[in-house]
Design a protein around this motif. Structure first.
Motif, short mmCIF file in Angstrom:
data_model
loop_
_atom_site.label_atom_id
_atom_site.label_comp_id
_atom_site.label_asym_id
_atom_site.label_seq_id
_atom_site.Cartn_x
_atom_site.Cartn_y
_atom_site.Cartn_z
N PHE A 48 -11.14 7.62 5.53
CA PHE A 48 -11.57 6.52 4.66
C PHE A 48 -11.93 5.34 5.55
N ARG A 49 -13.18 4.88 5.45
CA ARG A 49 -13.63 3.70 6.20
C ARG A 49 -13.57 2.50 5.27
N LEU A 50 -12.67 1.59 5.57
CA LEU A 50 -12.40 0.45 4.70
C LEU A 50 -12.86 -0.84 5.35
N GLY A 51 -13.79 -1.54 4.70
CA GLY A 51 -14.18 -2.87 5.15
C GLY A 51 -13.20 -3.90 4.62
N ILE A 52 -13.01 -4.98 5.37
CA ILE A 52 -12.06 -6.03 4.98
C ILE A 52 -12.79 -7.37 4.98
N LEU A 53 -12.79 -8.05 3.85
CA LEU A 53 -13.27 -9.43 3.75
C LEU A 53 -12.10 -10.27 3.23
N ALA A 54 -11.71 -11.28 3.98
CA ALA A 54 -10.56 -12.09 3.59
C ALA A 54 -10.82 -13.56 3.92
N ASN A 55 -10.25 -14.44 3.11
CA ASN A 55 -10.37 -15.87 3.39
C ASN A 55 -9.12 -16.43 4.06
N THR A 56 -8.16 -15.53 4.38
CA THR A 56 -6.92 -15.95 5.02
C THR A 56 -6.69 -15.08 6.26
N THR A 57 -5.64 -15.36 6.98
CA THR A 57 -5.29 -14.54 8.15
C THR A 57 -4.78 -13.19 7.68
N PHE A 58 -5.44 -12.12 8.10
CA PHE A 58 -5.12 -10.80 7.54
C PHE A 58 -4.77 -9.76 8.59
N ASP A 59 -4.96 -10.07 9.86
CA ASP A 59 -4.77 -9.06 10.91
C ASP A 59 -3.35 -8.50 10.92
N LEU A 60 -2.35 -9.37 10.76
CA LEU A 60 -0.97 -8.90 10.82
C LEU A 60 -0.64 -7.97 9.64
N ILE A 61 -1.25 -8.24 8.50
CA ILE A 61 -1.05 -7.38 7.34
C ILE A 61 -1.65 -6.00 7.61
N LEU A 62 -2.83 -6.00 8.22
CA LEU A 62 -3.53 -4.74 8.47
C LEU A 62 -2.82 -3.87 9.50
N ASP A 63 -1.96 -4.45 10.30
CA ASP A 63 -1.19 -3.64 11.25
C ASP A 63 -0.35 -2.58 10.53
N CYS A 64 0.05 -2.89 9.30
CA CYS A 64 0.89 -1.96 8.54
C CYS A 64 0.09 -0.94 7.76
N LEU A 65 -1.23 -1.13 7.64
CA LEU A 65 -2.00 -0.30 6.72
C LEU A 65 -2.20 1.15 7.17
N PRO A 66 -2.52 1.44 8.45
CA PRO A 66 -2.73 2.86 8.80
C PRO A 66 -1.55 3.75 8.47
N ALA A 67 -0.33 3.26 8.71
CA ALA A 67 0.85 4.07 8.38
C ALA A 67 0.99 4.22 6.87
N ALA A 68 0.78 3.12 6.13
CA ALA A 68 0.90 3.19 4.68
C ALA A 68 -0.15 4.12 4.08
N ALA A 69 -1.37 4.07 4.60
CA ALA A 69 -2.42 4.95 4.09
C ALA A 69 -2.11 6.41 4.40
N ALA A 70 -1.61 6.68 5.61
CA ALA A 70 -1.25 8.06 5.97
C ALA A 70 -0.15 8.58 5.07
N ARG A 71 0.78 7.71 4.67
CA ARG A 71 1.84 8.09 3.74
C ARG A 71 1.26 8.65 2.45
N HIS A 72 0.09 8.11 2.06
CA HIS A 72 -0.55 8.53 0.81
C HIS A 72 -1.76 9.43 1.05
N GLY A 73 -1.79 10.08 2.22
CA GLY A 73 -2.77 11.13 2.45
C GLY A 73 -4.10 10.70 3.00
#
Length: 659
Positions: free
Chosen positions: A72-97
C-alpha cells in the motif's frame, strides 16, 4: 483493573527476543511477511515500532516478497508535525496485513500538493492520500461570535472538498479524510452546546459534513474524533507539545492513532476479519456447563457477572447483524455445550445464529482449522475470543494468523475490548453484508437438498437459481470495490481497485464491466461476481480480462460459465474477435489455476509469474446452464436487501443484453 485502551491492551506482550527475531527475518531464506505480521501483532513501544519499521524498509529495499502482507503506497498531507506519528505506522499496518510505503510531503503544504498536477504527491500516484488536517486548518481554532458560523464552517469544508477532488483528478488517488477532535476548552460551560458559534458545536457540524464529503467524493473516513473522545480531550490535546513541536496530539497516543490508520488500510485491502469464534465456559457465560449444568451457570440480569456475559452475547449478535459470521470452538461435550443455547431463558445467542458449532475434546487449533475449512475462509479471517490465557497462548503458537486478543480479568470488559481492537473494520456497508450471516445459515438446508439429489446437475437444478447481470453502476460501486479488495481465492489476477477507480471504470466506454448477483430458493447471496475487460494494447479486436473474481459462496454452481457466456455475447456485439485471460498466481488463488483451461481457453504463454490464455469468440459454444435471469434492480426491498426468488424470468440466454 480498568483497561487503558490507548495502550492497545488486546495485543500480547512483545517476545523477549524481539530484536533477534527482527534481524533473523532479514537473513532467513523463507518469505518474511508472516514473521513481520506476527511481530507487529504484539504490544510494541515506540522504539520497537521504529525498529520493525526499519526491518520492513530494508526488506523492501532488498526486493524481498512481503506476502501475505499487501503493498500500500500512502501519501501524507498534514498541516502539523507528523513524522513522529508515522514512525509507528509501518508496524501498525503490518499488524493489519499491509506493507505500507509512505510518501511524505513538506509541512503544511496541503493545498499546494493537492492542486498542482506536477506535485510530488500527485506524480507518485499513491493508492490513497491521508489528509491529516485538524480544526485549525479548517479555520475553526476560535469561536465565531461576531461573524457567521455557517460561513466559517462552509469555507473550511470547501477547502477540504477542493483537496479531495484535486487528489482524485490529478493523482488518481482517493483521499482519507479525518474527522477533527474538539479541544476541551469552553467559553460558556454547560451552555456551550447551545451557541452555534462556539468551538465545540462548529467542529461537531464540520465533522458531520466531513462524513458527507467522504460519501460525495468517494473518500475513506478516519474517525480521529472518536479516538480522541475515547481517551479524553484533556489528555489528547497537549498544549506543551503543540507549542514546542506543533504536534497535533499527545505523543502517548501515537501508537493508538497508527493502529486506527493501520486497520483502515487493512480494511481497504480486504484484510478485515470475517468470523468471530467464541469459547463458551467463562466467555459466553460464567461457570463450566459440564459441572454446573444449565441452571447453575451465571447468565442474565440477576447478577453483575451474569450481566457481563450478556454484554458479550449482545456484541456478538450485533456483529452478526452487520455480516460477521459466528462460530463456537469449545472443549466440551457437544450435547452438553448446546444446552444453554436451547434451554437457558436468558441466552441471547441461539443455535441458528452459529454458522459452525465445534464442541469436542480436540485441541482448539485443529477445531479452528475445521471452522475455516467449513466456511471456506482463511484462518486469517478468524478472531478467537477465549477467556483462558493458556488456550490463547497455544492458539497463537500454532496458528499465529488467527487474531486472538488478550482479555482483562473482568468479563465486563470483554465486549468493549473486542470492539476497541477493530478486527472488523469496514470501509462500506451493503445489503450483501447484512445478508452474509443469513446466507451461511442456509448452507445447511442446501446441504440437505444435496444429500437427496441424484447428481450435481440435479442438485443445481433443484436450487432454482437466478442470476442478475449488469454493468458497474453507482448503486453497486461500494460492493464492487469491496469484492475486488477482499476476494483472494477465486481471483485470477488479484488486482485491487479503490471505489474511485471503480467509478472511473464505469465511465470508461471502452471498458466492459460486469457485476453478477445470485439467488436461489433459500436466500439471495447478493453480488457474488465481478469481471472487467479492457481492449488489448494496439488491438481493439482483442479484449484482455483484467479482473475476474467470484465470492467463494458461489463456487460449484457453474456461475463462471454463465459469466463467460455473457462476456462472449458482449464481445461479439462489439466486434471483438479474441479474449485474453491472465492467471497471476498468488499464495491464495491456487483454486483457479486451471480456470481458463476448464473454460476451453488455449494456453499461449507460461512463466513462473503468470499464464496467458486465449479464446476465439467464434469458437465459443453456449451450453445449457441451471439458471434463470433476475430483473436488474426490482428484487431489492425498500430496505435495500435483495429478496430471493423475486423477478424471475426465462432461462438464462447468453445472447441477451443486460437484464
Amino acid at each position: 483493573m480498568r483497561p487503558c485502551f490507548s495502550s492497545l491492551p488486546w495485543l500480547p506482550a512483545t517476545p523477549p527476543d524481539f530484536k533477534d527475531r527482527c534481524r533473523a527475518l532479514e537473513t532467513a531464506e523463507e518469505p518474511p511477511g508472516a514473521g513481520l505480521q506476527f511481530l507487529a501483532g504484539s504490544r510494541l513501544d515506540a522504539a520497537q515500532s521504529r525498529s520493525l519499521a526499519g526491518t520492513i524498509r530494508r526488506l523492501r529495499g532488498a526486493g524481498r516478497d512481503l506476502a501475505p502482507l499487501s503493498d500500500f503506497r500512502l501519501g501524507i498531507l498534514a498541516n502539523t508535525t507528523f513524522d513522529l506519528i508515522l514512525d509507528c505506522l509501518p508496524a501498525a499496518a503490518a499488524r493489519h496485513g499491509v506493507a505500507v510505503e509512505m510518501l511524505t510531503t513538506p509541512h503544511d503544504q496541503v493545498m499546494q500538493q493537492a492542486l498542482d498536477p506536477a506535485s510530488d504527491i500527485n506524480q507518485a500516484r499513491p493508492d490513497a492520500v491521508l489528509v491529516a488536517v485538524d480544526h485549525r486548518w479548517l479555520g475553526l481554532e476560535r469561536a465565531c461570535l461576531t461573524g457567521s458560523p455557517e460561513d466559517r464552517i462552509s469555507a473550511g469544508l470547501e477547502r477540504l472538498r477542493v483537496v479531495a477532488k484535486s487528489l482524485s483528478e490529478h493523482g488518481g488517488a482517493p483521499a482519507i479524510l479525518a474527522t477533527a477532535p474538539a479541544p476541551p476548552e469552553t467559553l460558556f460551560g454547560s451552555y456551550e452546546r447551545r451557541v452555534a458559534g462556539a468551538l465545540g458545536p462548529m467542529i461537531a457540524e464540520a465533522n458531520r459534513r466531513i462524513v458527507d464529503l467522504a460519501e460525495e467524493t468517494g473518500a475513506y473516513l478516519l474517525d480521529v474524533a472518536a479516538l480522541a473522545e475515547r481517551v479524553g480531550a484533556d489528555s489528547w490535546f497537549d498544549p506543551v507539545q503543540w507549542a514546542a513541536y506543533k504536534l497535533p496530539f499527545a505523543a502517548q497516543y501515537f501508537p493508538a492513532y497508527a493502529d486506527l490508520l493501520g486497520r483502515l488500510l487493512g480494511a481497504i485491502r480486504g484484510k478485515s476479519r470475517k468470523c468471530l469464534v467464541l469459547d463458551l465456559d467463562n466467555t459466553l457465560w460464567g461457570g463450566v456447563i459440564g459441572d454446573d449444568g444449565v441452571d447453575g451457570i451465571r447468565l442474565g440480569q440477576n447478577s453483575p457477572s451474569g450481566e457481563a456475559f450478556l454484554l458479550v452475547q449482545r456484541a456478538a449478535l450485533d456483529l452478526r447483524d452487520r455480516g460477521v459470521l459466528l462460530a463456537i470452538c469449545s472443549k466440551n461435550t457437544d450435547e452438553v455445550a448446546r444446552g444453554p443455547f436451547r434451554e437457558h431463558p436468558d441466552m441471547l445467542l441461539r443455535e441458528e445464529h452459529i454458522a459452525v458449532f465445534q464442541a469436542n475434546w480436540i485441541d482448539k487449533a485443529t477445531n479452528l482449522e475445521t471452522i475455516a475449512r467449513t466456511l471456506n475462509i482463511g484462518l486469517d479471517a478468524l478472531v478467537l475470543l477465549d477467556d483462558d490465557p493458556a488456550e490463547r497462548a497455544q492458539v497463537r503458537a500454532a496458528l499465529p494468523m488467527v487474531a486472538t486478543p488478550e482479555l482483562p480479568q473482568d468479563p465486563s470488559w470483554y465486549a468493549r475490548t473486542l470492539a476497541a481492537a477493530g478486527y472488523f473494520e469496514a470501509t462500506a456497508y451493503s445489503a450483501e453484508d447484512r445478508l452474509r450471516a443469513q446466507s451461511y445459515a442456509t448452507e445447511g438446508r442446501r446441504a440437505e437438498v444435496m444429500e437427496k439429489s441424484r447428481d450435481l446437475g440435479d442438485y443445481l437444478a433443484s436450487l432454482e437459481m437466478a442470476l442478475r447481470f449488469s454493468p458497474f453502476d453507482s448503486a453497486g460501486r461500494r460492493r464492487i470495490a469491496q469484492l475486488i479488495n477482499k476476494t483472494n481465492q477465486f481471483n485470477l489476477t488479484t488486482r485491487r481497485y479503490t471505489e474511485a477507480q471503480v467509478a472511473a471504470l464505469e465511465a470508461d466506454k471502452s471498458t466492459f464491466t460486469l457485476q453478477v448477483g445470485l439467488g436461489d430458493k433459500f436466500s439471495d447471496l447478493g453480488m457474488i461476481g465481478v469481471a472487467i475487460c479492457r481492449p488489448a494494447a494496439g488491438d481493439p479486436a482483442c479484449w484482455e480480462i483484467d479482473t475476474w473474481l467470484m465470492s467463494c459462496r458461489a463456487l460449484g454452481r457453474r456461475v463462471e460459465e454463465a459469466m463467460l457466456a455473457k462476456i462472449v455475447a458482449k464481445a461479439a456485439k462489439r466486434g471483438v474477435a479474441r479474449l485474453v485471460g491472465l492467471y497471476i498466481p498468488t499464495a491464495r488463488n491456487g483454486l483457479v489455476a486451471d480456470h481458463y483451461a476448464k473454460l476451453h481457453f488455449e494456453l499461449t504463454e507460461q512463466s513462473p509469474g503468470r499464464r496467458r490464455y486465449e479464446l476465439a469468440v467464434a469458437d465459443f459454444s453456449a451450453v445449457d446452464l441451471p439458471f434463470r435471469a433476475m430483473q436488474a434492480r426490482s428484487d431489492v426491498s425498500r430496505e435495500g436487501v435483495p429478496t430471493a426468488g423475486v423477478g424471475l424470468e426465462s432461462s438464462i440466454d447468453p445472447s441477451r443484453d443486460f437484464v
